[in-house]
Design a protein around this motif. Sequence first.
Motif, PDB file in Angstrom:
ATOM      1  N   ILE A  39       0.864  -1.174   0.000  1.00 16.28           N
ATOM      2  CA  ILE A  39       0.000   0.000   0.000  1.00 16.28           C
ATOM      3  C   ILE A  39       0.901   1.226   0.000  1.00 16.28           C
ATOM      4  CG2 ILE A  39      -1.694   1.321   1.334  1.00 16.28           C
ATOM      5  CD1 ILE A  39      -2.709  -1.366   2.440  1.00 16.28           C
ATOM      6  N   HIS A  93      -1.525   0.561  -7.208  1.00 16.58           N
ATOM      7  CA  HIS A  93      -1.583   0.204  -5.796  1.00 16.58           C
ATOM      8  C   HIS A  93      -2.726   0.930  -5.098  1.00 16.58           C
ATOM      9  CE1 HIS A  93       2.533  -0.175  -7.267  1.00 16.58           C
ATOM     10  NE2 HIS A  93       2.752  -1.071  -6.320  1.00 16.58           N
ATOM     11  N   THR A  94      -3.162   0.382  -3.973  1.00 24.13           N
ATOM     12  CA  THR A  94      -3.988   1.163  -3.062  1.00 24.13           C
ATOM     13  C   THR A  94      -3.159   2.350  -2.583  1.00 24.13           C
ATOM     14  OG1 THR A  94      -5.313  -0.694  -2.289  1.00 24.13           O
ATOM     15  CG2 THR A  94      -5.127   1.177  -0.816  1.00 24.13           C
TER      16      THR A  94
END
Length: 533
Positions: free
Chosen positions: A149, A183-184
């Motif tokens: 993350i 990505h988050t």
Amino acid sequence: MRSRLGAACVVTLLLSVFFMAEPAQAATGIRISSGRLVEANGTELVLRGINHAHVWYQQQTSSFANIKATGANSVRVVLGSGQRGWGTSPASDVANVISLCKQNRLICVLEVHDTTGYGEQSGAATLAQAVDYWISVQSALTGQENYVILNIGNEPFGNQGYAAWTTDTANAIRRLRSAGFQHTIMVDAPNWGQDWTFTMRDNAPTVYAADTTGNTIFSIHMYGVFDTSAEVSAYLSSFTSRGLPIVVGEFGNNHSDGNPDEDAIMSYAQANRIGYLGWSWSGNGGGVEYLDMVLNFNPATRSEWGTRFIAGANGIAATSREASIYGGTGTPDTQAPTTPGTPTASNVTSTGANLAWTASTDNVGVSGYTVVRVQGSTETTVTSTATNSAALTGLTPSTAYTFAVYARDAAGNRSTRSGTVNVTTPAGGGGGNNGCTATYRIAGSWSGNFQGEVTVTNGTTASTGWTVTWTYANGQTITQMWSGQDTPSGASHSVRNVNYNGNLGPNASTMFGFLGTWNNTTNSVPTLSCTRS
């Protein structure tokens, strides 16, 4: 280092319902679904992790394994983008951090710390500069969407200029998506992360809409502003009620700007499936050393905060679930550690003995061992230790003992009992070992290094000096010693007293200590011989 909040205020929450639109394109790997953080396979991911100040303590790579051993499923890692005095974390370092996270089955939350307090703290980086950094290390991040993350920048505004947070954060997200990041993305609140002006709370829908993948999660840092249960629940519920994903990216049990309600934070987060990451593993300074969860990066010496966060009510040992990408099932950990090996005894004296045993293994890591005395069907705890050895003291001369060992894991599960070892202490007095005894203890160990202590106890008549000898069996070396003079010969050591601790009265004791290296696999307690003059 953690930053400080300069002011705080309580504002009545004006909640509004916000209906989230479907993202324009699907996200890859970890993602947001219906306001919740989930993995690529749809399994919900509730972060239960610890912050680690990697950029300032790059040699402390064993911290990743030690954090995992607490039961954590994630770690938030401090990186540098080059604007501050701690330097830049290059792509090679980022790749190594991700590798350490994966080796230890941790979800990796990576954050740039240079943005801390922008507008109020001299030299702080902008969010645009943080994005420049992420693009420069993109090669290490691409393909890691299941494990990583991306937290754009830590506490990106102080208490000045924070009105720009909404525009700057939205632009940073757009640039990252345009650069190809899937990505988050995690975004921190302004006001040193605590959002006492409610800038993030009130503008979160605008920022969320800037992400074409719908894959952004908001992060609030809870310190002195959140000192009541009502403030904690009101703030977090303002996000969940609107379907906006939220995580507590940092918090502690105390701070220079006030006393946060850590019990309320952890309780509410657990009841509402909200992730949290405590600050921080070790290495704090500047007056907030109490936020260290362990002392000097030694997992065997937890602080009050570390004990509460790891093992207390709603702590990570009880509530953390390993990510499914690593094989986690999302169910509580009920797997007990394997049974420790039957202990062996050495250096048995009239009042003490050393025990050592083969270490246990466990799916989330062994957190320690308990030595018990067995008397028929009765067991009495003798000592607890973080390593697979123990130095027992306070035994009675001319007494038969039976000892056994249990292992325990971070979730509190206990192994079955080891086999037993019988120990009979000799009679007291000055006859054994030429009138003195010596007890060896491993005071602490970390990656490749350990600290040892030897206690010398005199017999029943006064002495003017003593010598303790032993031979290591596992390749250990001594690098530094105090209160003793060592004459090494290969694996053997002969330690004499120094000028201030050689004269011992009857039954008196003294101690010398040392630092050494070991192979990170076996550090068995040697058999000691003590002579006196």
